[in-house]
Structure formats: structure tokens, C-alpha cells
Write a protein that holds these residues in place. Structure first.
Motif, PDB file in Angstrom:
ATOM      1  N   THR A  74      10.517   0.564   3.531  1.00  0.00           N
ATOM      2  CA  THR A  74       9.103   0.869   3.767  1.00  0.00           C
ATOM      3  C   THR A  74       8.230  -0.291   3.312  1.00  0.00           C
ATOM      4  N   VAL A  75       7.287  -0.670   4.165  1.00  0.00           N
ATOM      5  CA  VAL A  75       6.323  -1.724   3.843  1.00  0.00           C
ATOM      6  C   VAL A  75       4.926  -1.151   3.990  1.00  0.00           C
ATOM      7  N   ASN A  76       4.095  -1.323   2.956  1.00  0.00           N
ATOM      8  CA  ASN A  76       2.720  -0.835   3.002  1.00  0.00           C
ATOM      9  C   ASN A  76       1.770  -1.975   2.651  1.00  0.00           C
ATOM     10  N   PHE A  77       1.126  -2.541   3.690  1.00  0.00           N
ATOM     11  CA  PHE A  77       0.133  -3.598   3.524  1.00  0.00           C
ATOM     12  C   PHE A  77      -1.246  -3.111   3.978  1.00  0.00           C
ATOM     13  N   SER A  78      -1.478  -1.821   3.927  1.00  0.00           N
ATOM     14  CA  SER A  78      -2.728  -1.253   4.432  1.00  0.00           C
ATOM     15  C   SER A  78      -3.901  -1.563   3.498  1.00  0.00           C
ATOM     16  N   ILE A 124      10.837  -1.758  -5.723  1.00  0.00           N
ATOM     17  CA  ILE A 124      11.641  -2.314  -4.625  1.00  0.00           C
ATOM     18  C   ILE A 124      13.086  -1.860  -4.718  1.00  0.00           C
ATOM     19  N   THR A 125      13.654  -1.957  -5.917  1.00  0.00           N
ATOM     20  CA  THR A 125      15.088  -1.673  -6.071  1.00  0.00           C
ATOM     21  C   THR A 125      15.401  -0.191  -6.020  1.00  0.00           C
ATOM     22  N   THR A 126      14.530   0.652  -6.567  1.00  0.00           N
ATOM     23  CA  THR A 126      14.829   2.088  -6.616  1.00  0.00           C
ATOM     24  C   THR A 126      14.311   2.851  -5.404  1.00  0.00           C
ATOM     25  N   LEU A 127      13.138   2.469  -4.895  1.00  0.00           N
ATOM     26  CA  LEU A 127      12.525   3.216  -3.793  1.00  0.00           C
ATOM     27  C   LEU A 127      12.600   2.493  -2.457  1.00  0.00           C
ATOM     28  N   LYS A 128      13.113   1.254  -2.475  1.00  0.00           N
ATOM     29  CA  LYS A 128      13.197   0.448  -1.258  1.00  0.00           C
ATOM     30  C   LYS A 128      11.816   0.308  -0.599  1.00  0.00           C
ATOM     31  N   LEU A 129      10.808   0.144  -1.453  1.00  0.00           N
ATOM     32  CA  LEU A 129       9.415   0.083  -1.003  1.00  0.00           C
ATOM     33  C   LEU A 129       8.810  -1.256  -1.395  1.00  0.00           C
ATOM     34  N   LEU A 130       8.207  -1.935  -0.420  1.00  0.00           N
ATOM     35  CA  LEU A 130       7.437  -3.150  -0.673  1.00  0.00           C
ATOM     36  C   LEU A 130       5.978  -2.841  -0.392  1.00  0.00           C
ATOM     37  N   GLU A 131       5.170  -2.842  -1.451  1.00  0.00           N
ATOM     38  CA  GLU A 131       3.773  -2.437  -1.285  1.00  0.00           C
ATOM     39  C   GLU A 131       2.828  -3.490  -1.838  1.00  0.00           C
ATOM     40  N   TYR A 132       1.815  -3.771  -1.033  1.00  0.00           N
ATOM     41  CA  TYR A 132       0.723  -4.640  -1.453  1.00  0.00           C
ATOM     42  C   TYR A 132      -0.504  -4.140  -0.692  1.00  0.00           C
ATOM     43  N   ASP A 150       9.670   1.505   8.324  1.00  0.00           N
ATOM     44  CA  ASP A 150       8.333   2.101   8.213  1.00  0.00           C
ATOM     45  C   ASP A 150       7.363   1.006   7.789  1.00  0.00           C
ATOM     46  N   VAL A 151       6.385   0.703   8.648  1.00  0.00           N
ATOM     47  CA  VAL A 151       5.415  -0.353   8.355  1.00  0.00           C
ATOM     48  C   VAL A 151       4.004   0.211   8.491  1.00  0.00           C
ATOM     49  N   SER A 152       3.200   0.027   7.464  1.00  0.00           N
ATOM     50  CA  SER A 152       1.809   0.465   7.488  1.00  0.00           C
ATOM     51  C   SER A 152       0.893  -0.744   7.382  1.00  0.00           C
ATOM     52  N   LEU A 153       0.110  -0.965   8.439  1.00  0.00           N
ATOM     53  CA  LEU A 153      -0.842  -2.083   8.497  1.00  0.00           C
ATOM     54  C   LEU A 153      -2.250  -1.578   8.788  1.00  0.00           C
ATOM     55  N   GLY A 154      -2.467  -0.300   8.567  1.00  0.00           N
ATOM     56  CA  GLY A 154      -3.760   0.299   8.876  1.00  0.00           C
ATOM     57  C   GLY A 154      -4.890  -0.240   8.033  1.00  0.00           C
TER      58      GLY A 154
END
Length: 605
Positions: free
Chosen positions: A434-438, A403-411, A458-462
């Protein structure tokens, strides 16, 4: 070849005389250019003349002798007052096959520029040392084997160009040229660099390329003004650690040497370009990369690199990364999150995790693929991570470092029916892009997604089972990329733009393009393939003036409205796999531009 002797003629200090191969000279011009021009340059050209084997004596004495007219005519107009003209300041004698320069060059003490490149000179006159005003000396592309010691007496010399000669050594006293800002000794036969180079504190550009250097003196680190250092094509096996203290260095070229490791640059905070291709580098040290925070270009092609460390993502300003022809078998997926990366070269590597056809689609498609494959280190919903003294409750199910280095929230790929609140709690005050909840079992867009509205783009809900889309998605005004592939839409119709965002939704079955997307003006990418969308509104789509990619493959479109052709900003329109009759497959195969042109041609006039 025919000879051109140039100098344009004006009054007073701007005097310049122009003559063409006439062997007539006028005095006291401030600029003379004598050079050879290829024959056949123009129709009706004069018969070709050979370049000067030796320079006519008139040139050297141009400041001393009055013109012939002055001896016969005692009346002069304003433009003919030769005694009011300034002394010669620039002399260009390039490409004349000159074999020597006369010692009489000392008769031109006002010279600031002397250019004799591309001749046959084997030596330089010692009288050059008397040109105290000389600022630029270009003796490149000659046959010089040595330099006169007197050359070191030029106090104002700022540019010294010696490339493409036969120099095997440089004078030890070269460091006396304290005003020097540019020095080019490339393409010679140098085996060592004088230690006096350390005295060149004003040097900005140093070119040592294409010599026979096996080492660099550590004293080069004293060049605090040096911005560009080119050591291409030598025999360097190491780079002195002291060079890392050159705080002004911006461009470093180390290509075609024998380096086995990338040098360390802890103090080179301004370094923007590092070229180290065609060496024998086997490993990228993660600690070294962390020191290159300003790097824009990293060129490492044709080495023996086996792996790319995850830490390469600290190079947040990187625009070009060339890793072609190495031994890399896999890439860190986080490479896709380098925000400025525009060029990524990977050909010639034994990559096993990336298909060849994907590599051929270009950098942006490859980065998009890497982003889609990012996996965080968080455990699944059914397993708890080990608890340590440093573990916070809100951090237990998500990787804070990502989260802190890549600004990415992934689950993603958790088969979860909902996103745990702890995942959002872990964000805290950190901006997330960027959010990846795919690849889960989500039946609705997580309500807390709107908490990220100030930063998420950037949001991924696929690959979920989303059955409703809240109109609160309109709050994500910075959203540029939305992935809703293979989502089963039992879509709830919601209010038109301007209605309260928290208004209740109607319980009606709806299988059209999600209306909420029309109200996200920053959208650049919409991926809606493999759904059941039966219609689209081309007028509202045209309002998304930043939309570049629209993927509607494998839906239920019975027709494509011709007005879609007015969406001229679309660079990628994917419509294959729908049951419409027109445009036909042959038109679709021609690409987006052809499809849009076809649709425009079908608009009723």
C-alpha cells in the motif's frame, strides 16, 4: 407419537431388518433403531403408539434366540439364513421415554454404538462395563445423577456424550478411558473436574460448557491432543497459565465467565478461534496478541475493553473480529491493514472518531476509511527527526516499522511538492503493498513509484495537483486500488498499449478518463470523483473484468454511454453530481444493479 422399530434386511454381514410398530422381531441384524416419530408425519399414518416404557426383552436376546420361523421351517433361502448373520453392532433407542436399561445389555457384547439419548433414565446398568467393543455411548438428555464405576472399564470407548443431565460430579477414575477422543459433559451441575483428566492424552474435543466451574485444573495442560475446549458459561475468573502449553489447541471458548483479562497463550501457535465474549475484560495486552499468530476469529463482545492496541495488526490471519458492546472510544487506523479481515463488529461502542453512518456501510468500507486515515510517525519535510546511533540516512524521514510490519509506505498530508528520495530509499528490499501519497502538492506521479511494481496493489494519490500521468504506471500490473480523487487533470495524452513505456508524451490538454487505467487489468477500484472527466470508453472499461468499484461523482460527464451497462462486474457505480440528463436521479437512487440494467435497456438493438 408412534413407534418405529427399524433395521433393514439383507443377506450375510449386511443384514438389516425393517419393521414398523408391529412388535415382531427378527434376529441377528447388525443395526436396530427404535425411536419415536411425531404423529402426523405422513398421510394415512398408522394410529400413534406410545414410546416404550421399557424395552421388550426380545431386543436384548436378539443374538441368542432363533426366529420363530426357524422352529417351523427347516428349509431356508439365501436371504433367510439367520445363522449366518453377524451380531448386533449398533443399537439406537433415542426418544422413547425409557426409565431404565436392563442389565441384559451384556447379552449384546458386539455393540460398538449405544445411543439412548432423550429418555428418562436416572441411572445406567453396571453391565455396561462388559461391552468391551463399545466405541460410542450417548446418554445425553436424560436425568442421570451419577455414573457407574463399571463404565470406566470400556477400553475402546472413543466418544462419551453426557450433556444435559443432572451430574454434580464425575468419577475420579474417568482418566482410565485412555481411548477417549470426545467427551461432552456440558449442561450439568459440575463444580470440579477430576485431576485424572490429565491422563486423557488422546482427547480431541472436551465440552465443559454450562456448569458451575470456578477453576480449571492446571493438569489439563497434559492433554497434548486437545484441539477444542469449550468452557462457556461457568464462573471462571482466571485460566491456569499452564493451559498455554496445549500446543494442539485450535478452538477455545471462554464466553460468559468472569474473566478480567485475556489469558496468555505463548505456546498455542495453532490457536485459530478464541471466543471470550460476555466477560469483564478491561484491557487487551499487546504482548498476548503477539503470541496468536494463527488466530482467525477473535470474539470479545460484551466486555469492558477501553482501547485496542496498535499491535492488533500482528494478527495477519484474522478474518473475524467482534468488539461489539465495549467501551472503545477510538480505533487504531492501522486496523484497516489487516489483509484477511472480512467481518468487524463495533456496534455499542462510544466511538468518537467514526461516524455512525460509516459503521453501517459494512466492514470493507470501514476498513477502507481506516486505511485512508493512517498517519505515520515521520516528521514533515521541514523538520528533521532526532538522530540516534541507530538511525540510517535512508530511514530518517519514514517509519521503517510501518513498512516492515504493515507493508505500508506513507507520506501523506505533508503539503509536499515531491516525495523525498529518502522515503523510497527506506523501503529497501521490503515488499510494499500500500502506498499513500494523498493530500500533498504533487503535480506528477512520483517516477520512483515503479520501483514497487512487484508488490504494490493499492495506491492513493488523491487531493494533489497532478498535471501528468506517466505511461509507466502500466508497469504496476498488480495494482487493484487507485485513488485519484480531487486531482486537477491537465492530462497529457500518452501512447496506446504496445508503445514503449518511456515514449514522450504529447502536450495536449485532455480531460477524459485517463487512458493508462484501461491497461491495468488487475484494477478493482478506481476513485475519480471531483475531477473534470468529460467522457469514458465503456468498451475498454469492460476489459477491466476485475473492476468492482468505479467512482465518477462530480465530474463533467454530459452523457453516460449505454454500453457501460455491459460492465456487469461493477458492484458500485457512482455517477451523482454530473450534468447528464439520463439516467435520472430516481434511477441512480435504486443502486448500481438498477443503473446497469437501465443502461443495457438503452443499447441500440
Amino acid at each position: 407419537m408412534y413407534l418405529c422399530i427399524r433395521a433393514c434386511f439383507y443377506a450375510c454381514t449386511h443384514t438389516c431388518l425393517c419393521l414398523y410398530a408391529s412388535y415382531i422381531f427378527c434376529i441377528s441384524s447388525i443395526f436396530i433403531c427404535i425411536y419415536a416419530i411425531p404423529r402426523g408425519r405422513r398421510v394415512g399414518a398408522r394410529p400413534p403408539l406410545s414410546p416404550f416404557p421399557a424395552l421388550p426383552e426380545h431386543v436384548w436376546r436378539i443374538n441368542l434366540e432363533p426366529p420363530e420361523d426357524a422352529r417351523q421351517n427347516l428349509s431356508f433361502g439365501a436371504a433367510e439364513r439367520w445363522w449366518e448373520q453377524t451380531d448386533l453392532a449398533k443399537l439406537i433407542l433415542a426418544s422413547n421415554k425409557l426409565q431404565s436399561l436392563s442389565e441384559d445389555v451384556q447379552l449384546l457384547p458386539a455393540l460398538t454404538v449405544l445411543d439412548v439419548h432423550d429418555n428418562l433414565l436416572t441411572s445406567l446398568p453396571s453391565a455396561l462395563g462388559q461391552l468391551e467393543n463399545l466405541q460410542k455411548l450417548d446418554v445425553s438428555h436424560n436425568q442421570l445423577r451419577s455414573l457407574p464405576e463399571e463404565l470406566l472399564q470400556l477400553p475402546r470407548l472413543r466418544s462419551l456424550l453426557l450433556q444435559h443431565n443432572q451430574l454434580s460430579q464425575l468419577p475420579e477414575g474417568l482418566g482410565q478411558l485412555l481411548s477417549l477422543e470426545e467427551l461432552d459433559v456440558s449442561n450439568n451441575q459440575l463444580t470440579a473436574i477430576p485431576s485424572s483428566f490429565a491422563l486423557l492424552l488422546n482427547l480431541v474435543r472436551l465440552n465443559l460448557a454450562c456448569n458451575q466451574l470456578r477453576e480449571l485444573p492446571a493438569d489439563l495442560s497434559a492433554m497434548k491432543s486437545l484441539r477444542q475446549l469449550d468452557c462457556t458459561k461457568n464462573y471462571l475468573e482466571t485460566v491456569p497459565p499452564k493451559l498455554a502449553s496445549m500446543a494442539s489447541l485450535e478452538q477455545l471458548y471462554l464466553r460468559k465467565n468472569k474473566l478480567r483479562a485475556l489469558p496468555e497463550f505463548p505456546s498455542c501457535k495453532l490457536l485459530k478461534e478464541l471466543h471470550a465474549g460476555e466477560n469483564q475484560i478491561e484491557m487487551l495486552n499487546a504482548e498476548n496478541l503477539k503470541q496468536l499468530s494463527s488466530l482467525c476469529v477473535l470474539e470479545l463482545r460484551d466486555n469492558k475493553i477501553k482501547a485496542v492496541p496498535e499491535e492488533i495488526t500482528v494478527l495477519q490471519k484474522l478474518e473475524r473480529l467482534d468488539l461489539a458492546n465495549n467501551d472503545i472510544s477510538r480505533l487504531p487506523y492501522t486496523l484497516g491493514n489487516l489483509p484477511q479481515l472480512k467481518f468487524l463488529a463495533l456496534e455499542g461502542n462510544p466511538l468518537r472518531t467514526i461516524r455512525r453512518d460509516l459503521l453501517q456501510k459494512g466492514t470493507q468500507e470501514l476498513l477502507k476509511y481506516l486505511r485512508s486515515k493512517i498517519q505515520d510517525d515521520a516528521p514533515g519535510p521541514s523538520e528533521e527527526p532526532p538522530v540516534t546511533a541507530m538511525t540510517l540516512p535512508s530511514q530518517s524521514k519514514v517509519n521503517i516499522h510501518v513498512i516492515t510490519t504493515l507493508k505500508l509506505l506513507e507520506y501523506s498530508d505533508k503539503q509536499a511538492a515531491e516525495i523525498p528520495g529518502a522515503v523510497f530509499d527506506a523501503v529497501g528490499s521490503n515488499p510494499v503493498a500500500t502506498v499513500n501519497f494523498s493530500k500533498n502538492q504533487l503535480r506528477e506521479i512520483p517516477p520512483r513509484l515503479v520501483e514497487l511494481k512487484d508488490s504494490v496493489c493499492d495506491v492513493s494519490l488523491g487531493f494533489n495537483k497532478i498535471s501528468s500521468i506517466s505511461s509507466e504506471l502500466c508497469l504496476l500490473q498488480k495494482l487493484t486500488h487507485l485513488d485519484l480523487r480531487l486531482v486537477m487533470f491537465f492530462f497529457l495524452h500518452f501512447l496506446e498499449l504496445g508503445a514503449p513505456v518511456n515514449a514522450p508524451l504529447l502536450n495536449a490538454l485532455f480531460k477524459v478518463f485517463p487512458s493508462v487505467l484501461y491497461h491495468l487489468p488487475a484494477l478493482e477500484t478506481i476513485l475519480l470523483s471531483n475531477n473534470q472527466v468529460g467522457s469514458i470508453d465503456p468498451v475498454q472499461l469492460k476489459g477491466l473484468d476485475k473492476l468492482g468499484t468505479l467512482d465518477l461523482q462530480n465530474n463533467d460527464l454530459l452523457q453516460v454511454p449505454p454500453e457501460l451497462g455491459n460492465c456487469e462486474n461493477l458492484r458500485s457505480l457512482l455517477l451523482e453530481g454530473n450534468p447528464f440528463r439520463t439516467p435520472r436521479a430516481a434511477v441512480l437512487a435504486k443502486g448500481t444493479a438498477a443503473v446497469l440494467e437501465y443502461l443495457r435497456s438503452r443499447i441500440p438493438s
